[in-house]
Design a protein around this motif. Sequence first.
Motif, PDB file in Angstrom:
ATOM      1  N   UNK A  39       8.742  20.228   7.063  1.00 14.13           N
ATOM      2  CA  UNK A  39       9.445  19.607   5.947  1.00 14.13           C
ATOM      3  C   UNK A  39      10.951  19.649   6.181  1.00 14.13           C
ATOM      4  N   UNK A  40      11.580  18.460   6.062  1.00 14.35           N
ATOM      5  CA  UNK A  40      13.027  18.363   6.121  1.00 14.35           C
ATOM      6  C   UNK A  40      13.472  17.309   5.126  1.00 14.35           C
ATOM      7  N   UNK A  41      14.395  17.682   4.255  1.00  8.20           N
ATOM      8  CA  UNK A  41      14.841  16.765   3.214  1.00  8.20           C
ATOM      9  C   UNK A  41      15.538  15.540   3.800  1.00  8.20           C
ATOM     10  N   UNK A  42      15.484  14.412   3.093  1.00  7.06           N
ATOM     11  CA  UNK A  42      16.264  13.250   3.532  1.00  7.06           C
ATOM     12  C   UNK A  42      17.756  13.561   3.481  1.00  7.06           C
ATOM     13  N   UNK A  92      12.965  12.641 -11.252  1.00  4.17           N
ATOM     14  CA  UNK A  92      13.109  13.049  -9.860  1.00  4.17           C
ATOM     15  C   UNK A  92      14.080  12.155  -9.096  1.00  4.17           C
ATOM     16  N   UNK A  93      14.716  11.222  -9.787  1.00  2.00           N
ATOM     17  CA  UNK A  93      15.726  10.382  -9.150  1.00  2.00           C
ATOM     18  C   UNK A  93      15.133   9.200  -8.409  1.00  2.00           C
ATOM     19  N   UNK A  94      15.832   8.776  -7.368  1.00  2.56           N
ATOM     20  CA  UNK A  94      15.456   7.598  -6.591  1.00  2.56           C
ATOM     21  C   UNK A  94      15.112   8.021  -5.168  1.00  2.56           C
ATOM     22  N   UNK A  95      14.013   7.506  -4.666  1.00  2.00           N
ATOM     23  CA  UNK A  95      13.646   7.690  -3.261  1.00  2.00           C
ATOM     24  C   UNK A  95      13.756   6.335  -2.582  1.00  2.00           C
ATOM     25  N   UNK A 124       0.815  -1.216   0.000  1.00  4.96           N
ATOM     26  CA  UNK A 124       0.000   0.000   0.000  1.00  4.96           C
ATOM     27  C   UNK A 124       0.851   1.270   0.000  1.00  4.96           C
ATOM     28  N   UNK A 125       2.121   1.164  -0.367  1.00  3.24           N
ATOM     29  CA  UNK A 125       2.973   2.352  -0.430  1.00  3.24           C
ATOM     30  C   UNK A 125       2.661   3.134  -1.706  1.00  3.24           C
ATOM     31  N   UNK A 126       2.458   4.443  -1.577  1.00  2.45           N
ATOM     32  CA  UNK A 126       2.106   5.312  -2.695  1.00  2.45           C
ATOM     33  C   UNK A 126       2.950   6.580  -2.650  1.00  2.45           C
ATOM     34  N   UNK A 127       3.006   7.260  -3.802  1.00  3.75           N
ATOM     35  CA  UNK A 127       3.618   8.584  -3.859  1.00  3.75           C
ATOM     36  C   UNK A 127       2.499   9.603  -3.969  1.00  3.75           C
ATOM     37  N   UNK A 128       2.444  10.525  -3.002  1.00  2.00           N
ATOM     38  CA  UNK A 128       1.498  11.636  -3.039  1.00  2.00           C
ATOM     39  C   UNK A 128       2.203  12.822  -3.692  1.00  2.00           C
ATOM     40  N   UNK A 129       1.598  13.354  -4.739  1.00  2.00           N
ATOM     41  CA  UNK A 129       2.165  14.509  -5.439  1.00  2.00           C
ATOM     42  C   UNK A 129       1.237  15.708  -5.243  1.00  2.00           C
ATOM     43  N   UNK A 177      10.226  12.431  -0.563  1.00  2.00           N
ATOM     44  CA  UNK A 177      10.967  11.655  -1.552  1.00  2.00           C
ATOM     45  C   UNK A 177      12.131  12.426  -2.141  1.00  2.00           C
ATOM     46  N   UNK A 178      12.012  13.730  -2.203  1.00  2.00           N
ATOM     47  CA  UNK A 178      13.073  14.526  -2.838  1.00  2.00           C
ATOM     48  C   UNK A 178      12.798  15.995  -2.550  1.00  2.00           C
ATOM     49  N   UNK A 179      13.690  16.839  -3.047  1.00  2.00           N
ATOM     50  CA  UNK A 179      13.435  18.273  -2.940  1.00  2.00           C
ATOM     51  C   UNK A 179      12.286  18.658  -3.873  1.00  2.00           C
ATOM     52  N   UNK A 180      11.717  19.803  -3.645  1.00  2.00           N
ATOM     53  CA  UNK A 180      10.608  20.260  -4.489  1.00  2.00           C
ATOM     54  C   UNK A 180      11.093  20.484  -5.918  1.00  2.00           C
ATOM     55  N   UNK A 181      10.225  20.179  -6.868  1.00  2.00           N
ATOM     56  CA  UNK A 181      10.625  20.205  -8.277  1.00  2.00           C
ATOM     57  C   UNK A 181       9.645  21.058  -9.073  1.00  2.00           C
ATOM     58  N   UNK A 182      10.096  21.508 -10.243  1.00  2.00           N
ATOM     59  CA  UNK A 182       9.266  22.327 -11.117  1.00  2.00           C
ATOM     60  C   UNK A 182       9.034  21.566 -12.419  1.00  2.00           C
ATOM     61  N   UNK A 183       7.756  21.424 -12.771  1.00  3.70           N
ATOM     62  CA  UNK A 183       7.357  20.727 -13.999  1.00  3.70           C
ATOM     63  C   UNK A 183       6.971  21.765 -15.040  1.00  3.70           C
TER      64      UNK A 183
END
Length: 542
Positions: free
Chosen positions: A515-518, A234-237, A158-163, A220-226
Amino acid sequence: MSEVAKYSFGFIFSILILATYGCAVPVAPTGGEPDRSGPKLASTQPASGTVNFTERVIQFSFDDFVDRSSFARAFRIEPGIATPYEIKWRRKTASIHLLSPLPDNTTVVFTVGSELKDTRGNNLNSPLEIAVSTGSEINSGEALIRILPLPGISLPDDMRVFLYKLPYELDEAAFYLGQADTSGTVTFKYLADGEYASFLVQDVNRNRIWDPQREYAQPTAQRVYVVEDGDLDMGVAYYAQPDTVSLRVTSVGLFSKRRLRVEFSKPVRYSPGSNVLLEAIDSELPISARMLFVDTNDPNVAYFHTETDLSDTLNYKLLSDSFKSDAANTLISDSPEFQGSSEPDTSVVRFHTHLTQQGVRNTEPLIIQYSGVLENTLVADSVQVLVNRETDDDFLIADTEMNILRLTPTVPWNSSDSYTIRVWDPDSQRHITLTTQILDNSDFGELSVTIADSTMFNIPMVLKISGENTDNIALESTFVGSETITDIPVGLYSVIVYPDPDGDNKWDPGTINPFRQPDPIFVNAAVPVRGRMTGEIVVDFD
């Protein structure tokens, strides 16, 4: 019977057949080799990419019958549009009937996730999508991210990515929901221009809203611009939540006044000298019980031998903090009570496992595990040794401790010699020939690890090495700048390196609120170690 009666009977019979056929649940035909491929999409209505969409029905047609309840769980509408709908079926086609109009000038994606199964239980390989626009243009931004568990950790189903598109509120539903395909890749398509934040969430509630009380989450990563027509990687999380569920005792059985069968809530692993502590109720005097072995057929079950008799007039329980699971989870203190026994141990001791069959070198001993305590010298006295096909009674020194037979060579093992070693099995009343590998320096190599970024050269780093094909060997080291690990058995390994400024030996996966980056992390899951060679790893966190 009259013609009218015959006609009426035939007519009614035909109706019954049709009704039975119409009500039947579609199932896959049986026979032949089992089909393990997942459902495949045959067609959609409308086609993905349709603009100026005003209809209220969307259809997914499949090449075979699918599990309809799994379709209902897998279907979703994005970006997080709360449009009510109904699902209707006609054989292999699902029709989604929208009960209210879609918002104007909006790109809408109808998605079927990989929870979808066919009637044989095979999952969809990767999510399916129909993208439409209620305006004249369809969004064209795209982003992908790979979700990989750290070695030794499993990714929950049940792991998901919330965008989320900025600005956002965590108590509102995520704009987009991503699910990994079989390679761990999550792809978001048809995105509008803008800045986004993504989180990895174990979506237990299945409502696209993170529940901090119930659901694990990490950024999962730093904030990104689409951007339009952009293809953003966005690389690997890395998913990093370890198994933290406490170890429990589910049942305890006594075979005798000193032999215990203990069933745990999760797998346990044997290691020499593993003990549990017991205590009699209303007594503060602990009793130690040595682990004999783990059940070959059930890794949740282990057998123990107590240091003293357990009185049949007393009740006992296992103490907490005295034993850990295979995943290093501590035993908690809700062990069931059990009564002691006056029965003598009448079980026959048998050969169980050769613990060193992976190999020995120099003067390392062979270690053989039996199912019970070796109470006399019969097993030790019955060892037979042939070196280069010649009997050599002086080559090995045999000694026993509890249920362990240890055979130590008087001179170093020689990989050019041949050895035949037989040990006695009291159960079968015969000798068993051991199989082992004699190792030399060609069976071991080194790994040299260096931090590439000179600005991080003085930061303490944690190095972890593990390998599946070498009996799950695990090496761990803390270093600064560079490190060389020697005497690693030849094989393929996973290597993890991450900064540890706090000295707690743990990788920090970051937090969502605040919010704190990995922290940076380096993972290589396929590092070869070759005999008499030094492999070099340059750690680049970018």
